[in-house]
Motif scaffolding. Structure first.
Motif, mmCIF file in Angstrom:
data_model
loop_
_atom_site.group_PDB
_atom_site.id
_atom_site.type_symbol
_atom_site.label_atom_id
_atom_site.label_comp_id
_atom_site.label_asym_id
_atom_site.label_seq_id
_atom_site.Cartn_x
_atom_site.Cartn_y
_atom_site.Cartn_z
ATOM 1 N N ASP A 92 0.825 -1.213 0.000
ATOM 2 C CA ASP A 92 0.000 0.000 0.000
ATOM 3 C C ASP A 92 0.860 1.265 0.000
ATOM 4 O OD1 ASP A 92 -2.247 -1.622 0.150
ATOM 5 O OD2 ASP A 92 -2.364 -1.498 2.342
ATOM 6 N N ALA A 93 2.047 1.199 -0.586
ATOM 7 C CA ALA A 93 3.030 2.291 -0.499
ATOM 8 C C ALA A 93 2.472 3.633 -0.963
ATOM 9 C CB ALA A 93 4.276 1.933 -1.295
ATOM 10 N N PHE A 94 1.712 3.654 -2.050
ATOM 11 C CA PHE A 94 1.215 4.931 -2.560
ATOM 12 C C PHE A 94 0.285 5.605 -1.554
ATOM 13 C CE2 PHE A 94 2.319 2.918 -6.685
ATOM 14 C CZ PHE A 94 3.304 3.822 -7.049
ATOM 15 N N HIS A 95 -0.529 4.808 -0.869
ATOM 16 C CA HIS A 95 -1.417 5.354 0.168
ATOM 17 C C HIS A 95 -0.596 6.005 1.276
ATOM 18 C CE1 HIS A 95 -4.344 5.671 3.387
ATOM 19 N NE2 HIS A 95 -3.519 4.953 4.127
ATOM 20 N N TRP A 96 0.441 5.321 1.735
ATOM 21 C CA TRP A 96 1.258 5.829 2.840
ATOM 22 C C TRP A 96 2.092 7.028 2.410
ATOM 23 C CZ3 TRP A 96 -0.350 4.839 7.380
ATOM 24 C CH2 TRP A 96 -1.061 3.659 7.619
ATOM 25 N N GLU A 97 2.533 7.051 1.161
ATOM 26 C CA GLU A 97 3.252 8.225 0.660
ATOM 27 C C GLU A 97 2.319 9.435 0.626
ATOM 28 O OE1 GLU A 97 4.991 7.088 -3.078
ATOM 29 O OE2 GLU A 97 6.486 5.811 -2.092
ATOM 30 N N ASP A 98 1.078 9.231 0.212
ATOM 31 C CA ASP A 98 0.099 10.324 0.224
ATOM 32 C C ASP A 98 -0.147 10.815 1.652
ATOM 33 O OD1 ASP A 98 -0.190 10.238 -2.529
ATOM 34 O OD2 ASP A 98 -2.094 9.119 -2.472
ATOM 35 N N ALA A 99 -0.276 9.873 2.600
ATOM 36 C CA ALA A 99 -0.499 10.242 3.999
ATOM 37 C C ALA A 99 0.697 11.014 4.550
ATOM 38 C CB ALA A 99 -0.764 8.992 4.834
ATOM 39 N N ALA A 100 1.903 10.582 4.207
ATOM 40 C CA ALA A 100 3.109 11.276 4.658
ATOM 41 C C ALA A 100 3.184 12.667 4.048
ATOM 42 C CB ALA A 100 4.350 10.461 4.298
ATOM 43 N N GLU A 101 2.874 12.770 2.763
ATOM 44 C CA GLU A 101 2.893 14.073 2.097
ATOM 45 C C GLU A 101 1.933 15.041 2.770
ATOM 46 O OE1 GLU A 101 2.457 15.999 -2.374
ATOM 47 O OE2 GLU A 101 2.137 13.864 -2.092
ATOM 48 N N GLN A 102 0.743 14.554 3.117
ATOM 49 C CA GLN A 102 -0.239 15.414 3.783
ATOM 50 C C GLN A 102 0.239 15.809 5.172
ATOM 51 O OE1 GLN A 102 -3.144 16.742 2.381
ATOM 52 N NE2 GLN A 102 -2.835 18.017 4.174
ATOM 53 N N ALA A 103 0.803 14.868 5.924
ATOM 54 C CA ALA A 103 1.303 15.165 7.272
ATOM 55 C C ALA A 103 2.439 16.185 7.221
ATOM 56 C CB ALA A 103 1.768 13.880 7.951
ATOM 57 N N ILE A 104 3.308 16.071 6.226
ATOM 58 C CA ILE A 104 4.406 17.032 6.068
ATOM 59 C C ILE A 104 3.837 18.406 5.716
ATOM 60 C CG2 ILE A 104 6.367 17.620 4.589
ATOM 61 C CD1 ILE A 104 6.935 14.506 4.563
ATOM 62 N N ALA A 105 2.862 18.442 4.824
ATOM 63 C CA ALA A 105 2.229 19.709 4.455
ATOM 64 C C ALA A 105 1.554 20.354 5.663
ATOM 65 C CB ALA A 105 1.209 19.489 3.342
ATOM 66 N N ASP A 106 1.037 19.525 6.577
ATOM 67 C CA ASP A 106 0.363 20.017 7.786
ATOM 68 C C ASP A 106 1.347 20.320 8.913
ATOM 69 O OD1 ASP A 106 -2.039 19.690 6.454
ATOM 70 O OD2 ASP A 106 -2.520 17.784 7.442
ATOM 71 N N ASP A 107 2.650 20.138 8.657
ATOM 72 C CA ASP A 107 3.695 20.324 9.686
ATOM 73 C C ASP A 107 3.413 19.491 10.938
ATOM 74 O OD1 ASP A 107 5.422 22.062 8.306
ATOM 75 O OD2 ASP A 107 4.184 23.793 8.832
ATOM 76 N N ALA A 108 3.054 18.226 10.723
ATOM 77 C CA ALA A 108 2.704 17.322 11.824
ATOM 78 C C ALA A 108 3.928 16.607 12.406
ATOM 79 C CB ALA A 108 1.670 16.315 11.345
ATOM 80 N N TYR A 109 5.044 17.311 12.497
ATOM 81 C CA TYR A 109 6.268 16.731 13.053
ATOM 82 C C TYR A 109 6.178 16.666 14.574
ATOM 83 C CZ TYR A 109 8.180 17.997 8.483
ATOM 84 O OH TYR A 109 8.410 18.125 7.140
ATOM 85 N N ASN A 110 6.775 15.624 15.163
ATOM 86 C CA ASN A 110 6.861 15.582 16.617
ATOM 87 C C ASN A 110 8.104 16.351 17.058
ATOM 88 O OD1 ASN A 110 9.074 13.870 16.306
ATOM 89 N ND2 ASN A 110 8.006 12.041 17.021
ATOM 90 N N SER A 111 8.399 16.361 18.355
ATOM 91 C CA SER A 111 9.531 17.155 18.872
ATOM 92 C C SER A 111 10.876 16.652 18.361
ATOM 93 C CB SER A 111 9.504 17.149 20.393
ATOM 94 O OG SER A 111 9.637 15.827 20.888
ATOM 95 N N ALA A 112 10.938 15.405 17.884
ATOM 96 C CA ALA A 112 12.176 14.850 17.330
ATOM 97 C C ALA A 112 12.281 15.082 15.819
ATOM 98 C CB ALA A 112 12.261 13.353 17.633
ATOM 99 N N GLY A 113 11.301 15.765 15.243
ATOM 100 C CA GLY A 113 11.316 16.029 13.805
ATOM 101 C C GLY A 113 10.856 14.859 12.965
ATOM 102 N N GLU A 114 10.127 13.936 13.576
ATOM 103 C CA GLU A 114 9.617 12.733 12.890
ATOM 104 C C GLU A 114 8.140 12.917 12.561
ATOM 105 O OE1 GLU A 114 12.241 9.682 15.633
ATOM 106 O OE2 GLU A 114 10.192 10.166 16.197
ATOM 107 N N ILE A 115 7.710 12.144 11.574
ATOM 108 C CA ILE A 115 6.289 12.082 11.225
ATOM 109 C C ILE A 115 5.772 10.708 11.630
ATOM 110 C CG2 ILE A 115 4.647 11.973 9.294
ATOM 111 C CD1 ILE A 115 5.600 14.808 9.721
ATOM 112 N N TRP A 116 4.732 10.677 12.448
ATOM 113 C CA TRP A 116 4.068 9.415 12.818
ATOM 114 C C TRP A 116 2.693 9.419 12.167
ATOM 115 C CZ3 TRP A 116 5.675 5.218 15.739
ATOM 116 C CH2 TRP A 116 6.979 5.316 16.245
ATOM 117 N N LEU A 117 2.426 8.362 11.412
ATOM 118 C CA LEU A 117 1.156 8.268 10.688
ATOM 119 C C LEU A 117 0.184 7.338 11.392
ATOM 120 C CD1 LEU A 117 2.791 7.959 7.177
ATOM 121 C CD2 LEU A 117 1.833 10.006 8.212
#
Length: 78
Positions: free
Chosen positions: A53-78
């Motif tokens: 399901d890589a394309f789905h997760w890449e889309d989710a990551a792209e949206q989270a990055i656009a939303d600046d959903a980084y944690n304090s360590a600079g990571e994105i958790w989906l």
């Protein structure tokens, strides 16, 4: 989104974080993304499911990055 994302081919299971991890380059900076392992799932089967399901997760990551959903360590958790 006006920033370029490049997804690396490094999808693995991170035992320490109990999550599937992958990285991408965001405007030249490496960002680590994690998808937590559900309690009822086996790590290897979940990893294969995420890869399928890589394309789905890449889309989710792209949206989270656009939303600046980084944690304090600079990571994105989906």
């Amino acid at each position: 989104m006006n920033q370029q994302l490049i997804f690396n081919n490094d999808v693995v299971f991170d035992v320490t974080r109990q999550a599937v991890s992958f990285s991408c380059l965001v405007s030249g900076l490496k960002v680590h993304c994690y998808i937590p392992l559900p309690a009822e799932q086996q790590a290897e089967a979940y990893l294969q499911q995420i890869k399928a399901d890589a394309f789905h997760w890449e889309d989710a990551a792209e949206q989270a990055i656009a939303d600046d959903a980084y944690n304090s360590a600079g990571e994105i958790w989906l």
